[in-house]
Scaffold this motif. Structure first.
Motif, PDB file in Angstrom:
ATOM      1  N   SER A 108       0.712  -1.330  -0.198  1.00  0.00           N
ATOM      2  CA  SER A 108       0.129  -0.049  -0.387  1.00  0.00           C
ATOM      3  C   SER A 108       0.982   1.445   0.051  1.00  0.00           C
ATOM      4  O   SER A 108       2.205   1.196   0.394  1.00  0.00           O
ATOM      5  N   VAL A 128       4.283   7.141   0.674  1.00  0.00           N
ATOM      6  CA  VAL A 128       4.689   6.103   1.824  1.00  0.00           C
ATOM      7  C   VAL A 128       4.019   4.821   1.544  1.00  0.00           C
ATOM      8  O   VAL A 128       3.617   5.134   1.214  1.00  0.00           O
ATOM      9  N   THR A 130       4.104   0.780   3.074  1.00  0.00           N
ATOM     10  CA  THR A 130       4.063   0.120   3.824  1.00  0.00           C
ATOM     11  C   THR A 130       3.193  -1.708   3.378  1.00  0.00           C
ATOM     12  O   THR A 130       2.848  -1.576   2.128  1.00  0.00           O
ATOM     13  N   ASN A 132       1.379  -4.840   4.231  1.00  0.00           N
ATOM     14  CA  ASN A 132       0.033  -4.797   4.980  1.00  0.00           C
ATOM     15  C   ASN A 132       0.001  -6.124   5.622  1.00  0.00           C
ATOM     16  O   ASN A 132       0.708  -7.000   6.007  1.00  0.00           O
ATOM     17  N   ASP A 133      -1.053  -6.369   6.315  1.00  0.00           N
ATOM     18  CA  ASP A 133      -1.002  -7.070   7.419  1.00  0.00           C
ATOM     19  C   ASP A 133      -0.484  -8.814   6.923  1.00  0.00           C
ATOM     20  O   ASP A 133      -0.928  -9.204   5.566  1.00  0.00           O
ATOM     21  N   SER A 136       5.010  -8.060   7.712  1.00  0.00           N
ATOM     22  CA  SER A 136       5.424  -7.220   8.736  1.00  0.00           C
ATOM     23  C   SER A 136       6.865  -7.780   8.839  1.00  0.00           C
ATOM     24  O   SER A 136       7.412  -6.730   9.836  1.00  0.00           O
ATOM     25  N   ASP A 142       8.846  -1.459   8.667  1.00  0.00           N
ATOM     26  CA  ASP A 142       7.276  -1.871   8.226  1.00  0.00           C
ATOM     27  C   ASP A 142       7.375  -1.307   7.131  1.00  0.00           C
ATOM     28  O   ASP A 142       5.789  -0.800   6.248  1.00  0.00           O
ATOM     29  N   ARG A 143       7.422   0.833   7.693  1.00  0.00           N
ATOM     30  CA  ARG A 143       7.263   1.364   7.110  1.00  0.00           C
ATOM     31  C   ARG A 143       7.978   2.166   6.402  1.00  0.00           C
ATOM     32  O   ARG A 143       9.112   2.508   6.782  1.00  0.00           O
ATOM     33  N   TYR A 214      10.863   4.442  11.530  1.00  0.00           N
ATOM     34  CA  TYR A 214      11.272   3.246   9.735  1.00  0.00           C
ATOM     35  C   TYR A 214      12.287   3.836   8.873  1.00  0.00           C
ATOM     36  O   TYR A 214      13.425   4.026   9.566  1.00  0.00           O
TER      37      TYR A 214
END
Length: 315
Positions: A108, A128, A130, A132-133, A136, A142-143, A214
């Protein structure tokens, strides 16, 4: 200065001859954005310098523009959708940075995201990104802030404009004429990096200070990658952290010579790459030069018109 070659004209590679490229009209769709018109009077997307690609349009690599004025009511903004081309670029960057197993549903992004700084300057991240669930657990942050800098300006840009005009006016115009070398034109890597380095330093630092920390992914073209890499004198101090907790991914976006040669845009890929510690990388960039006693000694002009010799060891 040897010169450059036009590599892409309105999204069409010039090194094929069986499909003839025609001059662009006044309102032509950009091949790299969703339904938007090309904003350039001379729609050259990229050039070659010494065989390496140099992007000259900010929308060629992966535009971060998220809104444009509504054509009916210019006071309103219309959201731009990501084109399939942009989605492919972003997914390939995510795959190179995190895992080749990722697909579109795993990644995303947000575009043109404001960043807080401790002065009055306006900063925003191109993207930015990241995961998704469920994804990670992959190595790295993570981002991330994702910055895109494929190329930049050229010297003697007017020579490119004149070359394109002569090609358009030639009744016997061909792709071969379009890609003919344009002498006395060069790429200006120094300016491209000068414009980026403050942004790179501030945005990376903001990312690392945020919550649990991050990271930043910095994507550049081949020539700019070469230029920045030469500035890192002692590369051995940069720890390789691809499978660990990296905070900086430094990625080269290069031409994909393994793809079939066919009409359309030149295929790009993630080439050389470095995953390391952001602060160590920044320190390597700024830790340049060596002691230079001669610079601070010798004949100086006094303001009263006389000359004084200043020794190296001091007055």
């Amino acid at each position: 200065m040897a010169g450059v070659l036009v590599a892409e004209y309105l999204g069409q590679r010039t090194d094929v001859d069986h499909i003839k490229i025609e001059p662009a009209g006044e309102r032509e769709l950009c091949p790299f954005m969703d339904g938007r018109f090309c904003h350039k009077k001379v729609p050259v997307c990229s050039i070659r310098n010494k065989g390496k690609l140099w992007i000259v349009c900010e929308n060629r690599l992966c535009s971060s523009k998220k809104t444009v004025p509504d054509p009916v009511n210019p006071k309103k903004k219309v959201k731009l959708n990501l084109s399939s081309y942009q989605k492919d670029v972003l997914l390939n960057i995510a795959k190179a940075s995190f895992s080749e197993d990722l697909d579109y549903s795993d990644v995303s992004v947000k575009r043109e995201v404001p960043l807080k700084a401790n002065d009055q300057s306006d900063y925003s991240a191109d993207f930015v990104m990241t995961l998704n669930d469920g994804r990670s657990h992959l190595p790295g942050p993570d981002r991330v802030v994702l910055e895109m800098q494929g190329g930049g300006e050229t010297s003697n840009t007017g020579e490119i404009t004149r070359h394109i005009s002569a090609w358009k006016e030639n009744p016997l115009r061909t792709n071969e004429i379009l890609r003919k070398e344009i002498p006395k034109v060069g790429t200006i890597e120094t300016n491209a990096w000068r414009r980026q380095q403050e942004q790179f330093i501030v945005k990376g630092n903001v990312a690392l200070m945020t919550w649990k920390g991050y990271g930043i992914i910095f994507c550049v073209g081949e020539l700019l990658y070469d230029y920045i890499w030469r500035k890192i004198e002692n590369k051995s101090i940069l720890p390789p952290l691809k499978e660990h907790n990296w905070t900086l991914a430094f990625l080269e976006i290069s031409e994909d010579y393994d793809s079939p040669v066919m009409p359309g845009p030149l295929p790009l890929k993630v080439g050389r790459r470095l995953f390391t510690n952001y602060h160590t990388f920044v320190h390597a960039l700024i830790n340049q030069g060596e002691p230079s006693p001669d610079t601070f000694a010798g004949d100086f002009d006094r303001l009263d018109g006389t000359v004084v010799n200043i020794p190296k060891e001091g007055r």
